[in-house]
Design a protein around this motif. Sequence first.
Motif, PDB file in Angstrom:
ATOM      1  N   LEU A 119       0.832  -1.200   0.000  1.00 53.33           N
ATOM      2  CA  LEU A 119       0.000   0.000   0.000  1.00 53.33           C
ATOM      3  C   LEU A 119       0.869   1.253   0.000  1.00 53.33           C
ATOM      4  O   LEU A 119       0.591   2.220  -0.730  1.00 53.33           O
ATOM      5  CB  LEU A 119      -0.934  -0.008   1.209  1.00 53.33           C
ATOM      6  N   TRP A 120       1.913   1.243   0.787  1.00 53.94           N
ATOM      7  CA  TRP A 120       2.870   2.357   0.829  1.00 53.94           C
ATOM      8  C   TRP A 120       3.494   2.565  -0.558  1.00 53.94           C
ATOM      9  O   TRP A 120       3.630   3.699  -1.028  1.00 53.94           O
ATOM     10  CB  TRP A 120       3.935   2.060   1.872  1.00 53.94           C
ATOM     11  N   TRP A 139       3.123   5.958  -2.978  1.00 53.63           N
ATOM     12  CA  TRP A 139       4.290   6.698  -3.453  1.00 53.63           C
ATOM     13  C   TRP A 139       4.401   6.659  -4.965  1.00 53.63           C
ATOM     14  O   TRP A 139       4.825   7.633  -5.597  1.00 53.63           O
ATOM     15  CB  TRP A 139       5.573   6.170  -2.812  1.00 53.63           C
ATOM     16  N   ALA A 140       4.016   5.542  -5.574  1.00 57.90           N
ATOM     17  CA  ALA A 140       4.074   5.454  -7.032  1.00 57.90           C
ATOM     18  C   ALA A 140       3.055   6.391  -7.675  1.00 57.90           C
ATOM     19  O   ALA A 140       3.348   7.032  -8.693  1.00 57.90           O
ATOM     20  CB  ALA A 140       3.842   4.014  -7.479  1.00 57.90           C
ATOM     21  N   VAL A 141       1.869   6.477  -7.089  1.00 58.81           N
ATOM     22  CA  VAL A 141       0.861   7.420  -7.605  1.00 58.81           C
ATOM     23  C   VAL A 141       1.369   8.849  -7.464  1.00 58.81           C
ATOM     24  O   VAL A 141       1.267   9.660  -8.387  1.00 58.81           O
ATOM     25  CB  VAL A 141      -0.485   7.232  -6.874  1.00 58.81           C
ATOM     26  N   CYS A 173       7.509   5.353 -12.667  1.00 55.86           N
ATOM     27  CA  CYS A 173       6.641   5.322 -11.488  1.00 55.86           C
ATOM     28  C   CYS A 173       5.316   4.630 -11.801  1.00 55.86           C
ATOM     29  O   CYS A 173       4.753   3.944 -10.954  1.00 55.86           O
ATOM     30  CB  CYS A 173       6.390   6.731 -10.965  1.00 55.86           C
ATOM     31  N   GLY A 174       4.831   4.779 -13.026  1.00 52.54           N
ATOM     32  CA  GLY A 174       3.608   4.092 -13.433  1.00 52.54           C
ATOM     33  C   GLY A 174       3.787   2.586 -13.451  1.00 52.54           C
ATOM     34  O   GLY A 174       2.904   1.836 -13.023  1.00 52.54           O
ATOM     35  N   LEU A 201       1.970  -0.309 -11.103  1.00 56.92           N
ATOM     36  CA  LEU A 201       1.339  -1.555 -11.544  1.00 56.92           C
ATOM     37  C   LEU A 201       1.859  -2.760 -10.770  1.00 56.92           C
ATOM     38  O   LEU A 201       1.081  -3.624 -10.349  1.00 56.92           O
ATOM     39  CB  LEU A 201       1.555  -1.759 -13.038  1.00 56.92           C
ATOM     40  N   VAL A 202       3.152  -2.822 -10.555  1.00 56.28           N
ATOM     41  CA  VAL A 202       3.749  -3.932  -9.809  1.00 56.28           C
ATOM     42  C   VAL A 202       3.227  -3.944  -8.376  1.00 56.28           C
ATOM     43  O   VAL A 202       2.819  -4.987  -7.849  1.00 56.28           O
ATOM     44  CB  VAL A 202       5.292  -3.852  -9.839  1.00 56.28           C
ATOM     45  N   ALA A 203       3.223  -2.789  -7.723  1.00 55.48           N
ATOM     46  CA  ALA A 203       2.754  -2.709  -6.341  1.00 55.48           C
ATOM     47  C   ALA A 203       1.258  -3.002  -6.246  1.00 55.48           C
ATOM     48  O   ALA A 203       0.803  -3.643  -5.295  1.00 55.48           O
ATOM     49  CB  ALA A 203       3.072  -1.334  -5.754  1.00 55.48           C
TER      50      ALA A 203
END
Length: 89
Positions: free
Chosen positions: A22-23, A27-29, A47-48, A52-54
């Motif tokens: 979730l973290w 952060w990626a968003v 970051c996109g 997707l991976v997270a």
Amino acid sequence: MRTGSEPATARSALRLRFWLSLWGVLWAVFGTTVFALLGRPGWATACGVLFLVAAVDLTLVSRHIRQGPHWQPGRDVPPYEPDHGDGRG
């Protein structure tokens, strides 16, 4: 194959992995948004992809948590005989 050498109380840290995923999603968003606004398409794409991976990891972890604990044989169940590869079982 069960060999009998598994720890009796082995547990997966799914809740910790959930919060870390979730973290990572948050952060990626944030990174995707900021880099897109700053006109840095390469970093925004990176970051996109990280998002997707997270997000996939978060989905899988959530699914495993919802499934609940699975039955594991107790101490009174003997380990399976190892496969010797000669057709004995």
